[in-house]
Motif scaffolding. Sequence first.
Motif, PDB file in Angstrom:
ATOM      1  N   LYS A 209      42.599  40.434  40.814  1.00 11.81           N
ATOM      2  CA  LYS A 209      43.439  39.913  40.144  1.00 11.81           C
ATOM      3  C   LYS A 209      43.005  39.208  38.299  1.00 11.81           C
ATOM      4  CE  LYS A 209      47.055  36.682  41.438  1.00 11.81           C
ATOM      5  NZ  LYS A 209      47.765  35.583  42.316  1.00 11.81           N
TER       6      LYS A 209
ATOM      7  N   SER B  91      40.869  48.447  33.998  1.00 12.32           N
ATOM      8  CA  SER B  91      40.280  48.781  34.817  1.00 12.32           C
ATOM      9  C   SER B  91      40.895  49.864  36.086  1.00 12.32           C
ATOM     10  CB  SER B  91      40.468  47.273  35.341  1.00 12.32           C
ATOM     11  OG  SER B  91      41.939  46.385  35.850  1.00 12.32           O
TER      12      SER B  91
ATOM     13  N   GLY C 283      43.795  42.218  31.369  1.00 11.65           N
ATOM     14  CA  GLY C 283      44.790  43.801  31.213  1.00 11.65           C
ATOM     15  C   GLY C 283      45.160  42.947  30.353  1.00 11.65           C
TER      16      GLY C 283
ATOM     17  N   ARG D 169      43.565  42.705  36.426  1.00 15.32           N
ATOM     18  CA  ARG D 169      44.513  43.362  36.566  1.00 15.32           C
ATOM     19  C   ARG D 169      45.811  42.156  35.386  1.00 15.32           C
ATOM     20  NH1 ARG D 169      46.027  43.359  41.575  1.00 15.32           N
ATOM     21  NH2 ARG D 169      46.685  41.521  41.611  1.00 15.32           N
ATOM     22  N   GLU D 170      45.677  40.298  36.063  1.00 10.01           N
ATOM     23  CA  GLU D 170      46.633  39.658  35.499  1.00 10.01           C
ATOM     24  C   GLU D 170      46.517  38.807  34.023  1.00 10.01           C
ATOM     25  OE1 GLU D 170      48.218  37.207  38.792  1.00 10.01           O
ATOM     26  OE2 GLU D 170      48.517  38.413  39.641  1.00 10.01           O
TER      27      GLU D 170
END
Length: 379
Positions: free
Chosen positions: A104, A117, A111, A107-108
């Motif tokens: 997470k 990734s 990113g 990604r969050e």
Amino acid sequence: MRIETLTVHAGHQPDPATGAVTPPIYLTTTFARDAKGELPHGFIYARSDNPNRRDLERALAALEGGETALAFASGMAATAAVFQSMLPGEHVIAPQDAYYGTAKLLREVMGGWGLASTLVDMTDPHAVARAVTPHTRLVWIETPSNPTLAVTDIARVAAIARAAGARCVCDNTWATPLLQRPLALGCDVVMHSTTKYLGGHSDLTGGALVLPADDEWAARLRTQQQLGGGVPSAFDCWLLMRGIRSLAWRMRGHCENAARVAGFLATHAAVDVVHYPGLASDPGHAVAARQMTAFGGMLSVEVKGGAPAALEVVRRVRLFTPATSLGGTESLIEHRASVEGPDSLTPPGLLRLSIGLEHADDLIGDLDQALRGAAATRS
Ligand SMILES: *Cc1c(COP(=O)(O)O)cnc(C)c1O
């Protein structure tokens, strides 16, 4: 020196001021300068360093066979420091079953920072090789994984990372340095959530990075530690040192109990699959047997009858506490799909067990009555 001896002695010395065998907790934020204006012990301010943290970092480095260690306020603070030491435009390869916070964060948060990734099935080294791009600078390993105890071949994946010009990190939280030494297998850094087995008593939150050399990257991570500020308190460092002293013997108990519970569950009529790398039938067994000295205290089990049956087992256990986390003296049970939410890829009937230090017969008896009770409710 053997690791059992290191757990007891590394970072420990009688307190130079008083001779106290158990160190005091240095509850101070700042340190006095001497008449020459110097800092006689090298400490200036508690975020930068603290005597309890320094002892802990020495112990952690020794346990993993590293040269230097950095202690953090949580496993995630240690993970974040690694990602934040990277540059926008760089690329990370991580396992598709990475700890949910790691995935997470990538990604969050990362990113948005420009860190790309790719998540792959890391039990397949070819999948890792295929995911390499010209920008890949980091390969993140977590083995055994959560919650299906998938086993990654650390030496093979570390070699792929090296060939690609990328660093290789291993999240060694579940195995601990007692069972697995990733630096010796070619990794560039070991990450720990010390909240789990290293602390061992479900009473502290902490994280760590251990590196084989005090090089330029270690300096960069130390800057991240000191200026990011995700540092552990003196008390948490002290508790963790206390936990580490019994790590070797606790791990023996966790491994022995988990092997017995896994063996029992593997033949139980109400069980479909047991995920435990110590079982000869487990897909990760051969690699685990090569790179681990024992198979750990975590296992998961897929109960016949899916989510309703699994949740009924959780309601019926008496010794196992339904709670998240792992690595404490008490056994815990968790229905992972409920915790992970609607996007979860975890099988609906899967229960994750953190096997504690109770007597194995009592744990087996408790699981047996809960599984039988749940099965009777269904029929
Ligand atoms: C718990 C855990 C983390 C996160 O650590 P915290 O101390 O909770 O921040 C990371 N990786 C693994 C494998 C974990 O079990």
